[in-house]
Design a protein around this motif. Structure first.
Motif, PDB file in Angstrom:
ATOM      1  N   CYS A 328     -47.248-102.060  25.915  1.00  8.32           N
ATOM      2  CA  CYS A 328     -46.679-101.180  26.433  1.00  8.32           C
ATOM      3  C   CYS A 328     -47.179 -99.898  26.365  1.00  8.32           C
ATOM      4  CB  CYS A 328     -45.222-101.144  25.851  1.00  8.32           C
ATOM      5  SG  CYS A 328     -44.079-102.286  26.334  1.00  8.32           S
ATOM      6  N   ILE A 329     -48.042 -99.612  25.330  1.00 10.38           N
ATOM      7  CA  ILE A 329     -48.844 -98.370  25.005  1.00 10.38           C
ATOM      8  C   ILE A 329     -49.805 -98.175  26.297  1.00 10.38           C
ATOM      9  CG2 ILE A 329     -50.638 -97.486  23.648  1.00 10.38           C
ATOM     10  CD1 ILE A 329     -47.782 -96.650  22.913  1.00 10.38           C
ATOM     11  N   GLU A 330     -50.488 -99.214  26.622  1.00 15.08           N
ATOM     12  CA  GLU A 330     -51.419 -99.183  27.529  1.00 15.08           C
ATOM     13  C   GLU A 330     -50.942 -98.886  28.964  1.00 15.08           C
ATOM     14  OE1 GLU A 330     -54.689 -98.980  27.355  1.00 15.08           O
ATOM     15  OE2 GLU A 330     -54.297 -98.860  25.006  1.00 15.08           O
ATOM     16  N   CYS A 331     -49.587 -99.474  29.193  1.00 16.90           N
ATOM     17  CA  CYS A 331     -49.079 -99.348  30.462  1.00 16.90           C
ATOM     18  C   CYS A 331     -48.391 -97.821  30.591  1.00 16.90           C
ATOM     19  CB  CYS A 331     -47.686-100.504  30.489  1.00 16.90           C
ATOM     20  SG  CYS A 331     -46.628-100.092  31.703  1.00 16.90           S
ATOM     21  N   LEU A 332     -47.921 -97.571  29.452  1.00 15.11           N
ATOM     22  CA  LEU A 332     -47.351 -96.157  29.490  1.00 15.11           C
ATOM     23  C   LEU A 332     -48.342 -94.863  29.534  1.00 15.11           C
ATOM     24  CD1 LEU A 332     -44.468 -96.208  26.755  1.00 15.11           C
ATOM     25  CD2 LEU A 332     -44.378 -95.652  29.373  1.00 15.11           C
ATOM     26  N   LYS A 333     -49.510 -95.347  29.097  1.00 19.76           N
ATOM     27  CA  LYS A 333     -50.633 -94.364  29.050  1.00 19.76           C
ATOM     28  C   LYS A 333     -51.114 -94.023  30.701  1.00 19.76           C
ATOM     29  CE  LYS A 333     -53.180 -94.386  24.919  1.00 19.76           C
ATOM     30  NZ  LYS A 333     -53.958 -95.493  24.035  1.00 19.76           N
ATOM     31  N   LYS A 334     -51.044 -95.328  31.325  1.00 23.16           N
ATOM     32  CA  LYS A 334     -51.359 -95.030  32.474  1.00 23.16           C
ATOM     33  C   LYS A 334     -50.392 -94.305  33.321  1.00 23.16           C
ATOM     34  CE  LYS A 334     -54.357 -99.397  32.763  1.00 23.16           C
ATOM     35  NZ  LYS A 334     -53.599-100.428  32.504  1.00 23.16           N
ATOM     36  N   ARG A 335     -49.215 -94.945  33.322  1.00 26.93           N
ATOM     37  CA  ARG A 335     -47.972 -94.206  33.818  1.00 26.93           C
ATOM     38  C   ARG A 335     -47.913 -92.682  33.814  1.00 26.93           C
ATOM     39  NH1 ARG A 335     -43.891 -97.883  35.684  1.00 26.93           N
ATOM     40  NH2 ARG A 335     -44.283-100.014  35.023  1.00 26.93           N
ATOM     41  N   ILE A 336     -48.138 -92.295  32.506  1.00 28.41           N
ATOM     42  CA  ILE A 336     -47.910 -91.046  32.324  1.00 28.41           C
ATOM     43  C   ILE A 336     -49.152 -90.020  32.802  1.00 28.41           C
ATOM     44  CG2 ILE A 336     -47.966 -89.390  30.317  1.00 28.41           C
ATOM     45  CD1 ILE A 336     -45.440 -91.298  30.360  1.00 28.41           C
ATOM     46  N   GLU A 337     -50.217 -90.722  32.730  1.00 24.32           N
ATOM     47  CA  GLU A 337     -51.492 -90.157  33.243  1.00 24.32           C
ATOM     48  C   GLU A 337     -51.153 -89.915  34.859  1.00 24.32           C
ATOM     49  OE1 GLU A 337     -55.022 -92.235  32.031  1.00 24.32           O
ATOM     50  OE2 GLU A 337     -54.554 -91.383  30.088  1.00 24.32           O
ATOM     51  N   SER A 338     -50.477 -91.060  35.463  1.00 24.12           N
ATOM     52  CA  SER A 338     -50.428 -90.821  36.841  1.00 24.12           C
ATOM     53  C   SER A 338     -49.263 -89.694  37.218  1.00 24.12           C
ATOM     54  CB  SER A 338     -49.766 -92.018  37.402  1.00 24.12           C
ATOM     55  OG  SER A 338     -48.505 -92.117  37.115  1.00 24.12           O
ATOM     56  N   GLY A 340     -49.687 -86.996  35.597  1.00 23.16           N
ATOM     57  CA  GLY A 340     -50.183 -85.474  35.286  1.00 23.16           C
ATOM     58  C   GLY A 340     -50.152 -85.260  34.037  1.00 23.16           C
ATOM     59  N   CYS A 341     -49.658 -86.010  32.981  1.00 23.79           N
ATOM     60  CA  CYS A 341     -49.609 -85.993  31.539  1.00 23.79           C
ATOM     61  C   CYS A 341     -50.556 -86.851  30.714  1.00 23.79           C
ATOM     62  CB  CYS A 341     -48.354 -85.929  31.013  1.00 23.79           C
ATOM     63  SG  CYS A 341     -47.202 -84.508  31.669  1.00 23.79           S
ATOM     64  N   GLU A 342     -50.501 -86.533  29.484  1.00 24.11           N
ATOM     65  CA  GLU A 342     -51.324 -87.476  28.475  1.00 24.11           C
ATOM     66  C   GLU A 342     -50.332 -87.660  27.249  1.00 24.11           C
ATOM     67  OE1 GLU A 342     -54.990 -86.101  26.837  1.00 24.11           O
ATOM     68  OE2 GLU A 342     -54.413 -83.932  27.070  1.00 24.11           O
ATOM     69  N   ILE A 343     -50.524 -88.770  26.728  1.00 20.14           N
ATOM     70  CA  ILE A 343     -49.994 -89.429  25.596  1.00 20.14           C
ATOM     71  C   ILE A 343     -50.636 -88.813  24.267  1.00 20.14           C
ATOM     72  CG2 ILE A 343     -49.431 -91.457  24.021  1.00 20.14           C
ATOM     73  CD1 ILE A 343     -48.247 -92.865  26.290  1.00 20.14           C
ATOM     74  N   VAL A 344     -50.025 -88.302  23.295  1.00 17.46           N
ATOM     75  CA  VAL A 344     -50.906 -87.807  22.143  1.00 17.46           C
ATOM     76  C   VAL A 344     -50.441 -88.713  20.748  1.00 17.46           C
ATOM     77  CG1 VAL A 344     -51.511 -85.488  23.186  1.00 17.46           C
ATOM     78  CG2 VAL A 344     -49.184 -85.637  21.879  1.00 17.46           C
ATOM     79  N   VAL A 345     -51.348 -88.411  19.931  1.00 20.38           N
ATOM     80  CA  VAL A 345     -51.022 -88.918  18.718  1.00 20.38           C
ATOM     81  C   VAL A 345     -50.276 -87.981  17.745  1.00 20.38           C
ATOM     82  CG1 VAL A 345     -51.966 -89.898  16.521  1.00 20.38           C
ATOM     83  CG2 VAL A 345     -52.735 -90.941  18.782  1.00 20.38           C
ATOM     84  N   SER A 346     -49.187 -87.773  17.646  1.00 22.31           N
ATOM     85  CA  SER A 346     -48.765 -86.550  16.919  1.00 22.31           C
ATOM     86  C   SER A 346     -47.041 -86.886  16.711  1.00 22.31           C
ATOM     87  CB  SER A 346     -48.821 -85.543  17.921  1.00 22.31           C
ATOM     88  OG  SER A 346     -47.630 -84.560  17.508  1.00 22.31           O
ATOM     89  N   SER A 347     -46.703 -86.321  15.545  1.00 20.31           N
ATOM     90  CA  SER A 347     -45.309 -86.489  15.331  1.00 20.31           C
ATOM     91  C   SER A 347     -44.369 -85.685  16.418  1.00 20.31           C
ATOM     92  CB  SER A 347     -44.863 -86.159  13.888  1.00 20.31           C
ATOM     93  OG  SER A 347     -45.085 -84.684  13.690  1.00 20.31           O
ATOM     94  N   GLY A 348     -45.250 -85.043  17.022  1.00 21.55           N
ATOM     95  CA  GLY A 348     -44.263 -84.156  18.043  1.00 21.55           C
ATOM     96  C   GLY A 348     -42.957 -83.627  17.772  1.00 21.55           C
ATOM     97  N   ASP A 349     -43.184 -82.470  17.030  1.00 24.67           N
ATOM     98  CA  ASP A 349     -41.964 -81.776  16.411  1.00 24.67           C
ATOM     99  C   ASP A 349     -41.452 -80.805  17.535  1.00 24.67           C
ATOM    100  OD1 ASP A 349     -40.896 -82.443  13.791  1.00 24.67           O
ATOM    101  OD2 ASP A 349     -43.005 -81.893  13.303  1.00 24.67           O
ATOM    102  N   TYR A 350     -40.128 -80.473  17.401  1.00 22.32           N
ATOM    103  CA  TYR A 350     -39.510 -79.481  18.148  1.00 22.32           C
ATOM    104  C   TYR A 350     -40.356 -78.186  18.018  1.00 22.32           C
ATOM    105  CZ  TYR A 350     -35.875 -76.475  19.926  1.00 22.32           C
ATOM    106  OH  TYR A 350     -34.975 -75.737  20.673  1.00 22.32           O
ATOM    107  N   ARG A 351     -40.627 -77.467  19.238  1.00 20.80           N
ATOM    108  CA  ARG A 351     -41.192 -76.124  19.148  1.00 20.80           C
ATOM    109  C   ARG A 351     -40.207 -74.907  19.166  1.00 20.80           C
ATOM    110  NH1 ARG A 351     -46.759 -77.128  22.062  1.00 20.80           N
ATOM    111  NH2 ARG A 351     -47.389 -78.705  20.665  1.00 20.80           N
ATOM    112  N   LYS A 352     -40.015 -74.357  18.334  1.00 17.77           N
ATOM    113  CA  LYS A 352     -39.181 -73.115  18.228  1.00 17.77           C
ATOM    114  C   LYS A 352     -39.286 -72.108  19.507  1.00 17.77           C
ATOM    115  CE  LYS A 352     -36.182 -73.087  14.983  1.00 17.77           C
ATOM    116  NZ  LYS A 352     -36.873 -73.838  13.507  1.00 17.77           N
TER     117      LYS A 352
END
Ligand code: 5AD
Ligand code: FES
Length: 352
Positions: A328-338, A340-352
């Motif tokens: 799923c990760i591999e599949c999603l990487k491609k999908r997200i890149e298509s 125009g975005c990229e998956i990141v290794v991050s806890s991804g907190d809310y930004r104020k």
């Protein structure tokens, strides 16, 4: 006439992009005339997302640890009344193993989701949450286990839970009654969200688009409601019928309306964490990519053991139930890149 309407839509979207709110009537006008301004609103929502989060998409590892549920929501495949559901519970060790495996794959947030299952007492959940936090102090733990007492929310917070997902399902109390059994209470649900906020959780609300009896007016009101609630996350996906529920023959929500509502949410709550949901990927093979193009910035692939995946069937034909998390990760990487975005290794907190 349509030309004039297009101009009004564009003017409203322009103002929404600047001020981040509209009146109920204005939201309703946009929803009713969405065919006239769909591409424009997606572009605006996408650049709003880019302004706050860039083109980064955060991943959350979803661990569906129990499909037992004491509730009987009319739309849901794991409702207590569905005797065709084959029930399972993951052990503490299985859950912690999922998190360890997810960590290796690059996940820095784990979402423990389940039906409302009294088997998982505060004590058991606390052990699981604190053990995951001990092993992976750089990770966030999100709980999604429904309505519990203030005390319980408090104990779980102290054990290390950072976030809590509790979809309100609809902001209209009359509508709430139509899709839930008598025992369930709208006010209690909203109260839970308030309590979670007051305890310092990052809170996620949300609802289904196209759920039975939902109207365009209801959707316009959802935006007003969300603006007031101001949650950190909003999970929305289309309603999809499940064969073994009272709503088996109800029509599914559409991808086009879900995407439009996603874009409205991004512009109304610019900083919100907004998932491209599995339900959207289920009704449209490119639903998640399209969601990213409409302002979404989170995906939540499944980390549960493949042996139980098919059992966490909230709706018909749920995708990714046969795939390993790594696939799923591999599949999603491609999908997200298509998109125009990229998956990141991050806890991804809310930004104020
Ligand atoms: N279709 C789409 N989403 C559903 N959910 C539950 N049943 C369905 C369905 N039939 C959503 C609810 C719940 C979340 C975990 O999944 O909004 O909060
Ligand atoms: Fe699971 Fe594509 S995301 S197979």
């Amino acid at each position: 006439m349509p030309k004039q309407h297009t101009e009004i839509c564009n003017e409203l979207i322009g103002r929404l992009s600047e001020k981040h709110f509209l009146s109920y009537d204005e939201y309703l006008f946009l929803i009713k005339n969405r065919e006239l301004c769909r591409n424009y609103i997606y572009t605006k929502a996408e650049s709003q997302r880019n302004e706050i989060y860039g083109n980064k998409v955060y991943i959350r590892g979803l661990i569906e640890f129990t499909n037992y549920c004491k509730n009987n929501c009319l739309y849901c495949g794991i409702r207590q009344g569905n005797s065709n559901a084959s029930r399972y519970r993951l052990s503490k060790k299985e859950i912690i193993d999922c998190a360890d495996y997810g960590y290796k794959l690059g996940f820095r947030t784990f979402v423990l989701q389940g039906g409302e299952d009294p088997f998982y007492t505060d004590e058991i959940l606390c052990v699981i949450v604190s053990e995951i936090k001990r092993r992976h102090p750089d990770c966030a733990v999100t709980l999604s286990v429904g309505e519990r007492s203030f005390e319980s929310y408090k104990i779980l917070k102290n054990a290390g839970a950072d976030r809590y997902l509790l979809r309100h399902e609809t902001a209209n109390e009359l509508h709430y009654k139509k899709i839930h059994p008598r025992e369930m209470n709208f006010k209690n649900r909203l109260n839970c969200l308030e309590e979670l906020k007051s305890l310092g959780y990052q809170v996620g609300a949300g609802f289904m688009v196209g759920s039975p009896y939902q109207t365009e007016d209801d959707l316009a009101y959802e935006l007003i409601f969300l603006k007031n609630l101001n949650p950190h996350m909003v999970g929305i996906g289309p309603f999809i019928p499940h064969n073994d529920t009272p709503f088996a023959d109800m029509p599914a929500g559409t991808a086009e309306l879900t995407l439009f509502v996603l874009a409205l949410i991004r512009l109304t709550l610019p900083n919100v964490l907004l998932p491209a949901t599995t339900a959207l990927g289920t009704i449209d093979p490119f639903g998640r990519e399209k969601a990213v193009r409409a302002g979404a910035n989170v995906v939540m692939p499944n980390l549960s053991p493949t042996s139980v995946r098919k059992k966490y069937m909230l709706y018909n034909n749920k995708i990714c139930t046969g795939d390993e998390a790594a696939q799923c990760i591999e599949c999603l990487k491609k999908r997200i890149e298509s998109a125009g975005c990229e998956i990141v290794v991050s806890s991804g907190d809310y930004r104020k």
